[in-house]
Design an enzyme around this catalytic site. Structure first.
Site, PDB file in Angstrom:
ATOM      1  N   TYR A 265      11.377   8.324   1.051  1.00 15.39           N
ATOM      2  CA  TYR A 265      11.433   7.242  -0.085  1.00 15.39           C
ATOM      3  C   TYR A 265      11.906   7.561  -1.484  1.00 15.39           C
ATOM      4  O   TYR A 265      11.975   6.725  -2.192  1.00 15.39           O
ATOM      5  CB  TYR A 265       9.736   7.001  -0.243  1.00 15.39           C
ATOM      6  CG  TYR A 265       9.370   6.603   1.113  1.00 15.39           C
ATOM      7  CD1 TYR A 265       9.632   5.199   1.682  1.00 15.39           C
ATOM      8  CD2 TYR A 265       8.226   7.205   1.619  1.00 15.39           C
ATOM      9  CE1 TYR A 265       9.068   4.745   2.750  1.00 15.39           C
ATOM     10  CE2 TYR A 265       7.836   6.776   3.068  1.00 15.39           C
ATOM     11  CZ  TYR A 265       8.161   5.528   3.436  1.00 15.39           C
ATOM     12  OH  TYR A 265       7.613   5.123   4.766  1.00 15.39           O
TER      13      TYR A 265
ATOM     14  N   GLU B 299      12.352  -9.794   1.530  1.00 10.83           N
ATOM     15  CA  GLU B 299      11.613  -8.643   2.187  1.00 10.83           C
ATOM     16  C   GLU B 299      12.430  -7.406   1.823  1.00 10.83           C
ATOM     17  O   GLU B 299      13.648  -7.288   1.919  1.00 10.83           O
ATOM     18  CB  GLU B 299      11.395  -8.842   3.441  1.00 10.83           C
ATOM     19  CG  GLU B 299      10.735  -7.537   4.253  1.00 10.83           C
ATOM     20  CD  GLU B 299      10.603  -7.715   5.815  1.00 10.83           C
ATOM     21  OE1 GLU B 299      10.962  -8.707   6.252  1.00 10.83           O
ATOM     22  OE2 GLU B 299      10.262  -6.900   6.436  1.00 10.83           O
TER      23      GLU B 299
ATOM     24  N   PRO C  95       0.747  -1.272  -0.092  1.00 15.29           N
ATOM     25  CA  PRO C  95       0.047  -0.155   0.085  1.00 15.29           C
ATOM     26  C   PRO C  95       0.830   1.297   0.144  1.00 15.29           C
ATOM     27  O   PRO C  95       1.975   1.264   0.661  1.00 15.29           O
ATOM     28  CB  PRO C  95      -0.936  -0.044   1.232  1.00 15.29           C
ATOM     29  CG  PRO C  95      -0.091  -1.240   2.089  1.00 15.29           C
ATOM     30  CD  PRO C  95       0.586  -2.153   1.373  1.00 15.29           C
ATOM     31  N   ASN C  96       0.195   2.120  -0.725  1.00 15.76           N
ATOM     32  CA  ASN C  96       0.897   3.702  -0.782  1.00 15.76           C
ATOM     33  C   ASN C  96       2.217   3.685  -1.460  1.00 15.76           C
ATOM     34  O   ASN C  96       2.694   4.863  -1.916  1.00 15.76           O
ATOM     35  CB  ASN C  96       1.210   4.283   0.685  1.00 15.76           C
ATOM     36  CG  ASN C  96      -0.054   4.432   1.549  1.00 15.76           C
ATOM     37  OD1 ASN C  96      -1.274   4.577   0.765  1.00 15.76           O
ATOM     38  ND2 ASN C  96      -0.241   3.790   2.452  1.00 15.76           N
TER      39      ASN C  96
ATOM     40  N   ALA D  25       3.040  -0.813   4.848  1.00 15.31           N
ATOM     41  CA  ALA D  25       2.599  -0.767   6.408  1.00 15.31           C
ATOM     42  C   ALA D  25       2.441  -1.987   6.646  1.00 15.31           C
ATOM     43  O   ALA D  25       2.099  -2.385   8.005  1.00 15.31           O
ATOM     44  CB  ALA D  25       1.382   0.282   6.532  1.00 15.31           C
TER      45      ALA D  25
ATOM     46  N   ARG E 130       5.394  10.755  -2.682  1.00 15.72           N
ATOM     47  CA  ARG E 130       5.317  10.577  -1.307  1.00 15.72           C
ATOM     48  C   ARG E 130       6.483  10.768  -0.556  1.00 15.72           C
ATOM     49  O   ARG E 130       7.319   9.873  -0.664  1.00 15.72           O
ATOM     50  CB  ARG E 130       4.665   9.015  -1.246  1.00 15.72           C
ATOM     51  CG  ARG E 130       4.470   8.686   0.115  1.00 15.72           C
ATOM     52  CD  ARG E 130       4.311   7.153   0.281  1.00 15.72           C
ATOM     53  NE  ARG E 130       4.254   6.641   1.503  1.00 15.72           N
ATOM     54  CZ  ARG E 130       4.413   5.443   2.081  1.00 15.72           C
ATOM     55  NH1 ARG E 130       4.700   4.331   1.020  1.00 15.72           N
ATOM     56  NH2 ARG E 130       4.318   5.190   3.324  1.00 15.72           N
TER      57      ARG E 130
ATOM     58  N   HIS F  39      12.538  -2.987   1.966  1.00 14.74           N
ATOM     59  CA  HIS F  39      12.034  -1.908   2.346  1.00 14.74           C
ATOM     60  C   HIS F  39      13.178  -0.590   1.575  1.00 14.74           C
ATOM     61  O   HIS F  39      14.175  -0.730   1.851  1.00 14.74           O
ATOM     62  CB  HIS F  39      12.067  -1.650   3.879  1.00 14.74           C
ATOM     63  CG  HIS F  39      11.155  -2.695   4.380  1.00 14.74           C
ATOM     64  ND1 HIS F  39       9.867  -2.507   4.311  1.00 14.74           N
ATOM     65  CD2 HIS F  39      11.455  -3.787   5.117  1.00 14.74           C
ATOM     66  CE1 HIS F  39       9.440  -3.624   4.962  1.00 14.74           C
ATOM     67  NE2 HIS F  39      10.252  -4.355   5.242  1.00 14.74           N
TER      68      HIS F  39
ATOM     69  N   ARG G 232       7.759   0.764  13.428  1.00 14.54           N
ATOM     70  CA  ARG G 232       8.253   0.185  12.099  1.00 14.54           C
ATOM     71  C   ARG G 232       9.241  -0.777  12.181  1.00 14.54           C
ATOM     72  O   ARG G 232       9.785  -1.397  11.575  1.00 14.54           O
ATOM     73  CB  ARG G 232       8.767   1.401  11.230  1.00 14.54           C
ATOM     74  CG  ARG G 232       7.591   2.299  10.798  1.00 14.54           C
ATOM     75  CD  ARG G 232       8.325   3.430   9.633  1.00 14.54           C
ATOM     76  NE  ARG G 232       7.393   4.280   9.727  1.00 14.54           N
ATOM     77  CZ  ARG G 232       6.367   4.524   8.911  1.00 14.54           C
ATOM     78  NH1 ARG G 232       5.998   3.489   8.096  1.00 14.54           N
ATOM     79  NH2 ARG G 232       5.670   5.670   8.950  1.00 14.54           N
TER      80      ARG G 232
ATOM     81  N   ARG H 253      13.707   3.902  12.287  1.00 12.49           N
ATOM     82  CA  ARG H 253      12.537   4.973  12.148  1.00 12.49           C
ATOM     83  C   ARG H 253      11.864   4.768  13.471  1.00 12.49           C
ATOM     84  O   ARG H 253      12.414   4.245  14.515  1.00 12.49           O
ATOM     85  CB  ARG H 253      11.713   4.670  10.650  1.00 12.49           C
ATOM     86  CG  ARG H 253      12.764   5.013   9.555  1.00 12.49           C
ATOM     87  CD  ARG H 253      11.838   4.844   8.270  1.00 12.49           C
ATOM     88  NE  ARG H 253      10.774   5.681   8.245  1.00 12.49           N
ATOM     89  CZ  ARG H 253       9.785   5.665   7.162  1.00 12.49           C
ATOM     90  NH1 ARG H 253       9.435   4.640   6.548  1.00 12.49           N
ATOM     91  NH2 ARG H 253       8.773   6.878   7.630  1.00 12.49           N
TER      92      ARG H 253
ATOM     93  N   ASN I 284       7.563  -5.962  -0.812  1.00 11.85           N
ATOM     94  CA  ASN I 284       7.644  -4.767   0.132  1.00 11.85           C
ATOM     95  C   ASN I 284       6.242  -4.365   0.397  1.00 11.85           C
ATOM     96  O   ASN I 284       5.479  -4.054  -0.033  1.00 11.85           O
ATOM     97  CB  ASN I 284       8.058  -3.430  -0.566  1.00 11.85           C
ATOM     98  CG  ASN I 284       8.270  -2.239   0.335  1.00 11.85           C
ATOM     99  OD1 ASN I 284       7.819  -2.251   1.466  1.00 11.85           O
ATOM    100  ND2 ASN I 284       8.829  -1.163  -0.115  1.00 11.85           N
TER     101      ASN I 284
HETATM  102  C1  DQA Z   1       8.219   0.993   3.812  1.00 14.41           C
HETATM  103  C2  DQA Z   1       8.452   0.984   5.201  1.00 14.41           C
HETATM  104  C3  DQA Z   1       6.828   0.968   5.698  1.00 14.41           C
HETATM  105  O1  DQA Z   1       7.103   1.230   7.309  1.00 14.41           O
HETATM  106  C4  DQA Z   1       6.125   2.014   5.420  1.00 14.41           C
HETATM  107  O2  DQA Z   1       4.792   1.699   5.840  1.00 14.41           O
HETATM  108  C5  DQA Z   1       5.997   1.950   3.849  1.00 14.41           C
HETATM  109  C6  DQA Z   1       7.273   1.737   3.190  1.00 14.41           C
HETATM  110  C7  DQA Z   1       9.709   1.149   3.104  1.00 14.41           C
HETATM  111  O3  DQA Z   1       9.525   0.706   1.882  1.00 14.41           O
HETATM  112  O4  DQA Z   1      10.532   1.751   3.511  1.00 14.41           O
HETATM  113  O5  DQA Z   1       4.939   2.195   3.379  1.00 14.41           O
HETATM  114  O6  DQA Z   1       8.029  -0.476   3.583  1.00 14.41           O
END
Ligand code: DQA
Length: 150
Positions: free
Chosen positions: A23, A96, A10-11, A75, A18, A98, A109, A105, A72
């Site tokens: 990011y 995984e 998501p996002n 959240a 963003r 990120h 997280r 952070r 990835n």
């Molecule tokens: C993320 C880190 C997560 O905590 C966050 O919610 C994201 C992106 C990252 O790629 O750094 O949406 O997965």
């Protein structure tokens, strides 16, 4: 050719605009283009997929139409036992990724439900992390050119 599925949670469709200080400024389309190019170089067939929906991620994992998953979970990393259980049920190797370093952070997280069922985690290298994951995938799946360090 080994098949790698890349799931963006998501996002991540909002990358580019963003929180670029966290990011980066690359869009997801640009990142996917780099993933596909690197995969071609490594002799990997890569499919990329973004969704904001937890259930769509679970469905994609369960389809098991890949040899290795790069994910990835965004959240959902910090909340989703459903994604963790899907990975565990399918039993394929998982990397995984990120973009940000989740360990430096906010406290919420720092815990990943995915880490325990992943082969490994790459965190904090921006979009380059996906390319590092593809290199790791090549090593895990074998069959690439002889790697000097494997
Ligand atoms: C993320 C880190 C997560 O905590 C966050 O919610 C994201 C992106 C990252 O790629 O750094 O949406 O997965």
């Amino acid at each position: 050719m080994p098949r790698v599925k890349v799931i963006h949670g998501p996002n991540l469709n909002m990358l580019g605009t963003r929180e670029p200080e966290v990011y980066g400024s690359k869009t997801l389309t640009e990142i996917d283009r780099c993933i596909k190019a690197e995969a071609r170089t490594l002799g990997i067939e890569a499919e990329t997929f973004q969704t904001n929906s937890e259930s769509a991620i679970v469905d994609a994992i369960q389809r098991a139409d890949y040899d290795l998953l790069i994910i990835n979970p965004a959240a959902y990393t910090h909340t989703s036992i459903a994604i963790r259980d899907a990975i565990s049920a399918v039993g394929k190797p998982v990397i995984e990724v990120h973009l940000s370093n989740i360990h430096k952070r906010e406290k919420f997280r720092r815990h990943s439900f995915i880490a325990q069922v992943a082969t490994g985690q790459i965190s904090g290298f921006g979009p380059e992390g996906y390319l590092l994951a593809l290199r790791a995938a090549r090593g895990i799946l074998g069959g690439g050119e002889k790697e000097p360090c494997n």
